[in-house]
Design a protein around this motif. Structure first.
Motif, PDB file in Angstrom:
ATOM      1  N   UNK A 267       0.766  -1.282  -0.150  1.00  0.00           N
ATOM      2  CA  UNK A 267      -0.245   0.029  -0.035  1.00  0.00           C
ATOM      3  C   UNK A 267       0.964   1.310  -0.132  1.00  0.00           C
ATOM      4  N   UNK A 268       2.077   1.173   0.618  1.00  0.00           N
ATOM      5  CA  UNK A 268       2.894   2.488   0.647  1.00  0.00           C
ATOM      6  C   UNK A 268       3.792   2.423  -0.439  1.00  0.00           C
ATOM      7  N   UNK A 269       3.773   1.685  -1.538  1.00  0.00           N
ATOM      8  CA  UNK A 269       4.970   1.756  -2.616  1.00  0.00           C
ATOM      9  C   UNK A 269       4.676   3.007  -3.369  1.00  0.00           C
ATOM     10  N   UNK A 270       6.152   3.381  -3.570  1.00  0.00           N
ATOM     11  CA  UNK A 270       6.161   4.691  -4.199  1.00  0.00           C
ATOM     12  C   UNK A 270       7.579   4.614  -4.972  1.00  0.00           C
ATOM     13  N   UNK A 271       7.615   3.947  -5.974  1.00  0.00           N
ATOM     14  CA  UNK A 271       9.018   3.717  -6.559  1.00  0.00           C
ATOM     15  C   UNK A 271       9.768   5.077  -6.780  1.00  0.00           C
ATOM     16  N   UNK A 272      10.995   4.740  -6.683  1.00  0.00           N
ATOM     17  CA  UNK A 272      12.063   5.720  -6.925  1.00  0.00           C
ATOM     18  C   UNK A 272      11.983   6.567  -8.176  1.00  0.00           C
ATOM     19  N   UNK A 273      12.442   7.570  -8.385  1.00  0.00           N
ATOM     20  CA  UNK A 273      12.325   8.288  -9.797  1.00  0.00           C
ATOM     21  C   UNK A 273      13.605   7.617 -10.419  1.00  0.00           C
TER      22      UNK A 273
END
Length: 290
Positions: A267-273
């Motif tokens: 749910x907290x996934x926020x892939x890196x740039x």
């Protein structure tokens, strides 16, 4: 440096004797920084002993052990522009806090400085110093050291506003290799994270086994992959942990702790740039070649 410029946050739990020895050194620093001890629900008399021996040191008592999140509470409570982290077994060399604040003032996008760390009575250089100094990340003109994606939690100075805007330490990790995710998040937000051998921290860890350390590190490495890395990499690290679990106790315990935390990580996934992910991959290739 004025008290409003640089302060020290220490997270502790049930190590009052070591903490008092550390405070002897920190309170003698020429910078005279304000010091905030965040107590992770100690039951060894830590707070009473602090009040008796160091009444000038501020104490924030937590009702439960929050692990590395204690540092978040400390940064929120201490209003200094720059925050140096110590553990109850680490401290800063005289002049290092002033030097760190000067570097931060000179470089407004510096979010975190990783210090050179000396270990034990012999003041032996920590092997991490060379790893950070040899960072494969492209150098940036004008910065005081190489960009890095890791640091030692008890030997770092942060810009308070950058730390808070990045969210600080992630609540899912609790403790164990929690620094990597913070370095990722600061870098992804456009802050520089640098190794700065100009500033020095001293770490005098207790000798003896740390039986749960390997478990926590392995668990959090995989959680960090799920939170910020591409899906194939998260799956690869999970498979590797599951492969090792039948024959390695640390991997087995890490897998057992990982599984109930996976839904929150997804749910907290926020892939890196892309540019930060490329930096991570260069770092992995460099470590593999060592």
């Amino acid at each position: 440096m004025s008290a409003a410029t640089v302060g020290v946050v220490i997270a502790t739990r049930n190590r009052a004797t070591r903490l008092l020895a550390t405070l002897d050194r920190l309170t003698a620093l020429p910078e005279r920084p304000p010091i905030l001890v965040v107590d992770n629900a100690s039951d060894d008399g830590t707070r009473a002993r602090l009040a008796d021996r160091f009444p000038e040191v501020h104490v924030l008592g937590l009702p439960a052990n929050r692990g590395a999140l204690a540092r978040n509470y400390g940064v929120q409570a201490l209003s200094a522009r720059y925050i140096a982290f110590s553990d109850d077994d680490s401290w800063w060399a005289p002049g290092s806090l002033a030097a760190a604040a000067g570097l931060m003032e000179a470089h407004p996008r510096l979010g975190l400085l990783a210090a050179r760390t000396l270990v034990g009575e012999a003041r032996t250089p920590d092997p991490l110093n060379d790893v950070l100094a040899d960072s494969p990340a492209p150098a940036r003109d004008g910065l005081p050291g190489p960009p890095v994606l890791g640091f030692l939690g008890c030997a770092a100075v942060v810009r308070r506003s950058a730390f808070l805007s990045a969210g600080g330490y992630h609540p899912l990790l609790f403790f164990g290799a929690e620094e990597t995710l913070l370095a990722y998040d600061l870098t992804a937000a456009g802050w520089h994270v640098c190794y700065a051998p100009q500033i020095t921290a001293v770490h005098q860890p207790a000798t003896g086994p740390r039986p749960s350390r390997g478990t926590l590190v392995r668990r959090n490495e995989v959680l960090t992959a799920w939170l910020r890395r591409p899906l194939p990499e998260a799956l690869r690290q999970t498979w590797r942990l599951a492969r090792d679990a039948p024959r390695e106790g640390a991997a087995r315990h890490a897998l057992a702790q990982l599984l109930p935390r996976l839904p929150a990580a997804v749910r907290g996934r926020r892939p890196l740039p892309d540019d930060v992910e490329a930096h991570v991959r260069r770092l992995e290739l460099s470590h593999a070649a060592r």
